[in-house]
Design a protein around this motif. Structure first.
Motif, mmCIF file in Angstrom:
data_model
loop_
_atom_site.group_PDB
_atom_site.id
_atom_site.type_symbol
_atom_site.label_atom_id
_atom_site.label_comp_id
_atom_site.label_asym_id
_atom_site.label_seq_id
_atom_site.Cartn_x
_atom_site.Cartn_y
_atom_site.Cartn_z
ATOM 1 N N ASP A 67 0.806 -1.222 0.000
ATOM 2 C CA ASP A 67 0.000 0.000 0.000
ATOM 3 C C ASP A 67 0.838 1.271 0.000
ATOM 4 O OD1 ASP A 67 -2.325 -1.473 -0.012
ATOM 5 O OD2 ASP A 67 -2.526 -1.455 2.182
ATOM 6 N N ASN A 68 2.062 1.209 0.539
ATOM 7 C CA ASN A 68 2.870 2.422 0.614
ATOM 8 C C ASN A 68 3.586 2.764 -0.697
ATOM 9 O OD1 ASN A 68 4.694 0.327 0.773
ATOM 10 N ND2 ASN A 68 5.947 1.272 2.368
ATOM 11 N N VAL A 69 3.411 1.944 -1.748
ATOM 12 C CA VAL A 69 3.952 2.287 -3.068
ATOM 13 C C VAL A 69 2.985 3.276 -3.709
ATOM 14 C CG1 VAL A 69 4.561 1.433 -5.356
ATOM 15 C CG2 VAL A 69 5.117 0.066 -3.327
ATOM 16 N N PRO A 70 3.460 4.496 -3.993
ATOM 17 C CA PRO A 70 2.551 5.515 -4.523
ATOM 18 C C PRO A 70 1.920 5.116 -5.856
ATOM 19 C CG PRO A 70 4.644 6.483 -3.842
ATOM 20 C CD PRO A 70 4.818 4.994 -3.803
ATOM 21 N N GLU A 71 0.697 5.488 -6.047
ATOM 22 C CA GLU A 71 -0.001 5.266 -7.309
ATOM 23 C C GLU A 71 0.799 5.929 -8.424
ATOM 24 O OE1 GLU A 71 -4.213 6.665 -9.061
ATOM 25 O OE2 GLU A 71 -4.317 5.566 -7.157
ATOM 26 N N GLY A 72 0.900 5.266 -9.543
ATOM 27 C CA GLY A 72 1.654 5.794 -10.677
ATOM 28 C C GLY A 72 3.129 5.432 -10.648
ATOM 29 N N SER A 73 3.572 4.717 -9.618
ATOM 30 C CA SER A 73 4.979 4.298 -9.528
ATOM 31 C C SER A 73 5.287 3.242 -10.576
ATOM 32 C CB SER A 73 5.267 3.717 -8.144
ATOM 33 O OG SER A 73 5.168 4.698 -7.160
ATOM 34 N N ARG A 74 6.559 2.936 -10.676
ATOM 35 C CA ARG A 74 7.030 1.875 -11.559
ATOM 36 C C ARG A 74 7.455 0.689 -10.698
ATOM 37 N NH1 ARG A 74 8.484 4.146 -16.626
ATOM 38 N NH2 ARG A 74 10.213 2.727 -16.962
ATOM 39 N N VAL A 75 6.985 -0.501 -11.027
ATOM 40 C CA VAL A 75 7.422 -1.716 -10.349
ATOM 41 C C VAL A 75 8.087 -2.630 -11.373
ATOM 42 C CG1 VAL A 75 5.710 -1.620 -8.505
ATOM 43 C CG2 VAL A 75 5.175 -2.867 -10.596
ATOM 44 N N TYR A 76 9.114 -3.313 -10.914
ATOM 45 C CA TYR A 76 9.918 -4.177 -11.778
ATOM 46 C C TYR A 76 9.929 -5.565 -11.162
ATOM 47 C CZ TYR A 76 14.082 -5.458 -14.561
ATOM 48 O OH TYR A 76 14.961 -6.046 -15.442
ATOM 49 N N PHE A 77 9.559 -6.568 -11.937
ATOM 50 C CA PHE A 77 9.584 -7.929 -11.415
ATOM 51 C C PHE A 77 9.905 -8.899 -12.542
ATOM 52 C CE2 PHE A 77 5.238 -6.759 -12.348
ATOM 53 C CZ PHE A 77 4.766 -7.818 -13.104
ATOM 54 N N SER A 78 10.303 -10.106 -12.136
ATOM 55 C CA SER A 78 10.682 -11.146 -13.097
ATOM 56 C C SER A 78 9.559 -12.148 -13.296
ATOM 57 C CB SER A 78 11.910 -11.914 -12.597
ATOM 58 O OG SER A 78 13.060 -11.148 -12.717
ATOM 59 N N TYR A 79 9.451 -12.593 -14.517
ATOM 60 C CA TYR A 79 8.580 -13.707 -14.872
ATOM 61 C C TYR A 79 9.518 -14.752 -15.472
ATOM 62 C CZ TYR A 79 4.630 -16.247 -16.894
ATOM 63 O OH TYR A 79 3.701 -17.204 -17.215
ATOM 64 N N THR A 80 9.861 -15.757 -14.689
ATOM 65 C CA THR A 80 10.882 -16.710 -15.111
ATOM 66 C C THR A 80 10.340 -17.673 -16.160
ATOM 67 O OG1 THR A 80 12.032 -16.541 -13.013
ATOM 68 C CG2 THR A 80 12.465 -18.520 -14.310
ATOM 69 N N LEU A 81 11.042 -17.721 -17.283
ATOM 70 C CA LEU A 81 10.739 -18.681 -18.341
ATOM 71 C C LEU A 81 11.520 -19.965 -18.093
ATOM 72 C CD1 LEU A 81 10.991 -16.285 -21.410
ATOM 73 C CD2 LEU A 81 8.985 -16.807 -20.020
ATOM 74 N N ILE B 263 2.749 -1.006 -19.319
ATOM 75 C CA ILE B 263 3.557 -2.220 -19.191
ATOM 76 C C ILE B 263 4.646 -2.251 -20.254
ATOM 77 C CG2 ILE B 263 2.043 -3.653 -20.627
ATOM 78 C CD1 ILE B 263 2.578 -5.906 -18.471
ATOM 79 N N GLU B 264 5.817 -2.734 -19.846
ATOM 80 C CA GLU B 264 6.927 -2.931 -20.787
ATOM 81 C C GLU B 264 7.691 -4.173 -20.381
ATOM 82 O OE1 GLU B 264 10.636 -0.406 -20.149
ATOM 83 O OE2 GLU B 264 9.114 0.799 -19.110
ATOM 84 N N TYR B 265 8.511 -4.679 -21.299
ATOM 85 C CA TYR B 265 9.211 -5.940 -21.102
ATOM 86 C C TYR B 265 10.704 -5.761 -21.350
ATOM 87 C CZ TYR B 265 4.458 -7.477 -21.415
ATOM 88 O OH TYR B 265 3.112 -7.613 -21.186
ATOM 89 N N ARG B 266 11.479 -6.551 -20.620
ATOM 90 C CA ARG B 266 12.929 -6.593 -20.801
ATOM 91 C C ARG B 266 13.343 -8.053 -20.845
ATOM 92 N NH1 ARG B 266 14.561 -1.597 -16.768
ATOM 93 N NH2 ARG B 266 13.269 -0.112 -17.897
ATOM 94 N N TYR B 267 14.236 -8.379 -21.789
ATOM 95 C CA TYR B 267 14.707 -9.756 -21.901
ATOM 96 C C TYR B 267 16.021 -9.791 -22.649
ATOM 97 C CZ TYR B 267 11.589 -9.004 -25.941
ATOM 98 O OH TYR B 267 10.920 -8.478 -27.010
ATOM 99 N N PHE B 268 16.799 -10.837 -22.344
ATOM 100 C CA PHE B 268 18.085 -11.050 -22.995
ATOM 101 C C PHE B 268 17.929 -12.061 -24.107
ATOM 102 C CE2 PHE B 268 19.626 -9.290 -19.041
ATOM 103 C CZ PHE B 268 20.696 -8.515 -19.456
ATOM 104 N N MET B 269 18.736 -11.862 -25.148
ATOM 105 C CA MET B 269 18.797 -12.832 -26.230
ATOM 106 C C MET B 269 20.121 -12.674 -26.955
ATOM 107 S SD MET B 269 16.377 -11.247 -29.259
ATOM 108 C CE MET B 269 14.909 -11.609 -28.385
#
Length: 187
Positions: free
Chosen positions: A8-22, A90-96
């Motif tokens: 809840d303490n993350v302000p609205e409109g912030s950016r969050v970064y997380f991993s989705y492991t393939l 939403i945006e994505y980051r990945y290595f190749m």
């Protein structure tokens, strides 16, 4: 569904970064400086289903999703990229690898989506931009393929994060000229 809740303490409109492991492996496994190649199959994890559960995450801000794998394979590119949720939030980051097979897979996806690709930053392990160094590092591709990928990304709206390792103790004069040429080509 994910049980991930943004505090809840993350302000609205912030950016969050997380991993989705393939998966936690890299199909190339030949770069001599990389620890991913040292993983055994006993520690291998591969996602069998790509439900993209993060698409339903309740968050009124900007999501940055790292599609986590040592290196996206062409099959991942063709299967996963077209299914990724798109939007301004939403945006994505990945290595190749910056190799021809991956460039061709990206071409297929861009064509399939009529150029309407999800916002993406592609990470490439350039290491050092010279064919001599790429042979030394056993990269399995050459700078003409790298430049083909870079040009394709530039023409199709992909952001690029090209990682270069500095301080090699075996460089020759031509390597430095190749580096200058590579940097000039990015302008």
């Amino acid at each position: 569904t994910w049980k991930l809740e943004i505090p809840d303490n993350v302000p609205e409109g912030s950016r969050v970064y997380f991993s989705y492991t393939l998966e936690n492996l890299c199909y190339w496994k030949k770069c001599p400086f990389c620890s991913i190649a040292q993983h055994t199959m006993a520690h291998a994890r591969k996602r069998k289903n790509f439900g993209l559960e993060f698409k339903d995450m309740d968050f009124n801000g900007h999501k940055i999703v790292r599609l986590n794998t040592g290196s996206m394979v062409p099959d991942h590119i063709r299967k996963i990229l077209p299914a990724l949720p798109k939007g301004d939030d939403i945006e994505y980051r990945y290595f190749m690898r910056a190799a021809r097979a991956e460039t061709n897979a990206l071409r297929d996806v861009v064509k399939q989506l009529n150029g309407d690709i999800p916002a993406s930053t592609l990470g490439f392990g350039i290491e050092f931009p010279s064919d001599r160094m790429w042979d030394y590092l056993n990269k399995g591709t050459h700078m003409d393929e790298v430049m083909e990928m870079m040009d394709f990304c530039r023409e199709n709206g992909f952001k690029v994060n090209a990682n270069v390792i500095l301080g090699w103790n075996n460089l020759v004069e031509k390597d430095l000229r190749d580096l200058e040429q590579f940097m000039d080509s990015l302008a």
